[in-house]
Design an enzyme around this catalytic site. Sequence first.
Site, short mmCIF file in Angstrom:
data_model
loop_
_atom_site.label_atom_id
_atom_site.label_comp_id
_atom_site.label_asym_id
_atom_site.label_seq_id
_atom_site.Cartn_x
_atom_site.Cartn_y
_atom_site.Cartn_z
N TYR A 167 -10.28 -2.35 -2.58
CA TYR A 167 -9.55 -1.98 -1.36
C TYR A 167 -10.47 -1.90 -0.15
CZ TYR A 167 -6.40 0.58 1.77
OH TYR A 167 -5.62 0.96 2.85
N LYS A 171 -10.52 -4.35 3.26
CA LYS A 171 -10.19 -3.88 4.62
C LYS A 171 -11.37 -4.12 5.57
CE LYS A 171 -5.92 -2.39 4.03
NZ LYS A 171 -4.77 -2.93 4.76
N1 NAP Z 1 -1.14 5.36 3.41
C1 NAP Z 1 -2.35 5.49 3.95
O1 NAP Z 1 -2.96 6.60 3.95
C2 NAP Z 1 -3.03 4.31 4.57
C3 NAP Z 1 -4.26 4.53 5.21
C4 NAP Z 1 -4.90 3.46 5.80
C5 NAP Z 1 -4.31 2.21 5.76
N2 NAP Z 1 -3.11 2.02 5.12
C6 NAP Z 1 -2.53 0.68 5.14
O2 NAP Z 1 -1.22 0.76 5.64
C7 NAP Z 1 -0.46 -0.35 5.17
C8 NAP Z 1 0.88 0.15 4.63
O3 NAP Z 1 0.59 0.97 3.49
P1 NAP Z 1 1.51 2.18 3.03
O4 NAP Z 1 0.63 3.34 2.88
O5 NAP Z 1 2.73 2.27 3.86
O6 NAP Z 1 1.84 1.70 1.54
P2 NAP Z 1 3.22 1.41 0.78
O7 NAP Z 1 4.20 2.48 1.03
O8 NAP Z 1 2.79 1.09 -0.61
O9 NAP Z 1 3.77 0.08 1.50
C9 NAP Z 1 3.14 -1.15 1.33
C10 NAP Z 1 4.08 -2.22 1.82
O10 NAP Z 1 3.44 -3.50 1.68
C11 NAP Z 1 4.34 -4.35 1.00
N3 NAP Z 1 3.67 -5.44 0.32
C12 NAP Z 1 2.73 -5.39 -0.63
N4 NAP Z 1 2.39 -6.63 -1.02
C13 NAP Z 1 3.15 -7.48 -0.30
C14 NAP Z 1 3.27 -8.88 -0.25
N5 NAP Z 1 2.56 -9.69 -1.04
N6 NAP Z 1 4.13 -9.43 0.66
C15 NAP Z 1 4.85 -8.63 1.47
N7 NAP Z 1 4.82 -7.30 1.44
C16 NAP Z 1 3.97 -6.74 0.56
C17 NAP Z 1 5.11 -3.44 0.07
O11 NAP Z 1 6.28 -4.08 -0.39
P3 NAP Z 1 6.98 -3.68 -1.81
O12 NAP Z 1 7.83 -2.48 -1.54
O13 NAP Z 1 7.76 -4.90 -2.14
O14 NAP Z 1 5.87 -3.40 -2.80
C18 NAP Z 1 5.38 -2.29 1.02
O15 NAP Z 1 6.44 -2.61 1.87
C19 NAP Z 1 -1.33 -1.05 4.13
O16 NAP Z 1 -1.97 -2.17 4.70
C20 NAP Z 1 -2.36 0.02 3.78
O17 NAP Z 1 -3.56 -0.53 3.29
C21 NAP Z 1 -2.47 3.04 4.52
#
Ligand code: NAP
Length: 244
Positions: A167, A171
């Site tokens: 991961y 990033k």
């Molecule tokens: N949560 C945090 O603390 C945090 C911190 C820093 C950065 N981020 C970043 O924020 C972004 C969103 O993460 P989140 O925390 O909201 O996680 P999440 O709730 O797991 O959401 C991830 C989203 O990405 C989609 N996805 C995954 N693989 C995909 C693909 N091949 N094609 C299209 N969509 C896909 C998932 O779809 P499905 O529902 O179909 O799986 C879901 O809609 C990510 O890039 C993550 O790395 C998160």
Amino acid sequence: MTTQIALITGANKGIGFETARALGGRGMTVLVGARSADRGERAAAALAAEGIDARFVQVDVTDAASVEAAAKRIGDEHGRLDVLVNNAGITTTDAAGSPPPSAVAPELVRAAFETNVLGVVAVTNAMLPLLRRSPAGRIVNVSSGLASLGWLTDPHDPLNGPNLLPYNTSKTALNAVTVAYARELAGTPVKVNAVAPGYCATDMNGHAGPRTAAQGAAVIAGVAAQGPDGPSGAYLAEDGPLPW
Ligand SMILES: NC(=O)c1ccc[n+]([C@@H]2O[C@H](COP(=O)([O-])OP(=O)(O)OC[C@H]3O[C@@H](n4cnc5c(N)ncnc54)[C@H](OP(=O)(O)O)[C@@H]3O)[C@@H](O)[C@H]2O)c1
């Protein structure tokens, strides 16, 4: 004023969904990117019920045909794209959970890069002709504080986050990808930035983050909606730039 058109990948839940809600709340038409039609349609319907002009667009960022079809549809229906939020992302674990770097299977690294890096390149390249037709195209790549080599190598690392090789390195690569596009697009109206939303409670981390997905999304939406004087090629968090 012409309504702005925004595509958010992975917008069916979590930070992506809240980003769609935030941009819709700013009056944009939001294209709810999701790989599952069922989940995407439901998310778009939930936003539409709040009065947001939200439409589902099928896009699996790891599937070239799906990405191309999405770009064709957006071109046919809207003729341009004003905002692209590359939000779709994954973290990878195996049966052992999140192994230390010395025990990581290369397949886990490949999977993380497939979605978090190559997926962003594929979607960006497919959408760039449409973004170039916007008077003020904006690309936001959803990065992470865990991408920051400055923090990770700081003995007093303020984040003190987990050492997740797949991961974190994906990033960091995404940050480099952001800079590469910003360099190519310098001198055009298109701005490209990486944003760290902060540690937010979502499915990705078992809802462990202390921030809400809406708080993370607010940072992303703010950069996506920035005016002509804002930065390009920057790595930003809520309080300003992060160390690369
Ligand atoms: N949560 C945090 O603390 C945090 C911190 C820093 C950065 N981020 C970043 O924020 C972004 C969103 O993460 P989140 O925390 O909201 O996680 P999440 O709730 O797991 O959401 C991830 C989203 O990405 C989609 N996805 C995954 N693989 C995909 C693909 N091949 N094609 C299209 N969509 C896909 C998932 O779809 P499905 O529902 O179909 O799986 C879901 O809609 C990510 O890039 C993550 O790395 C998160």
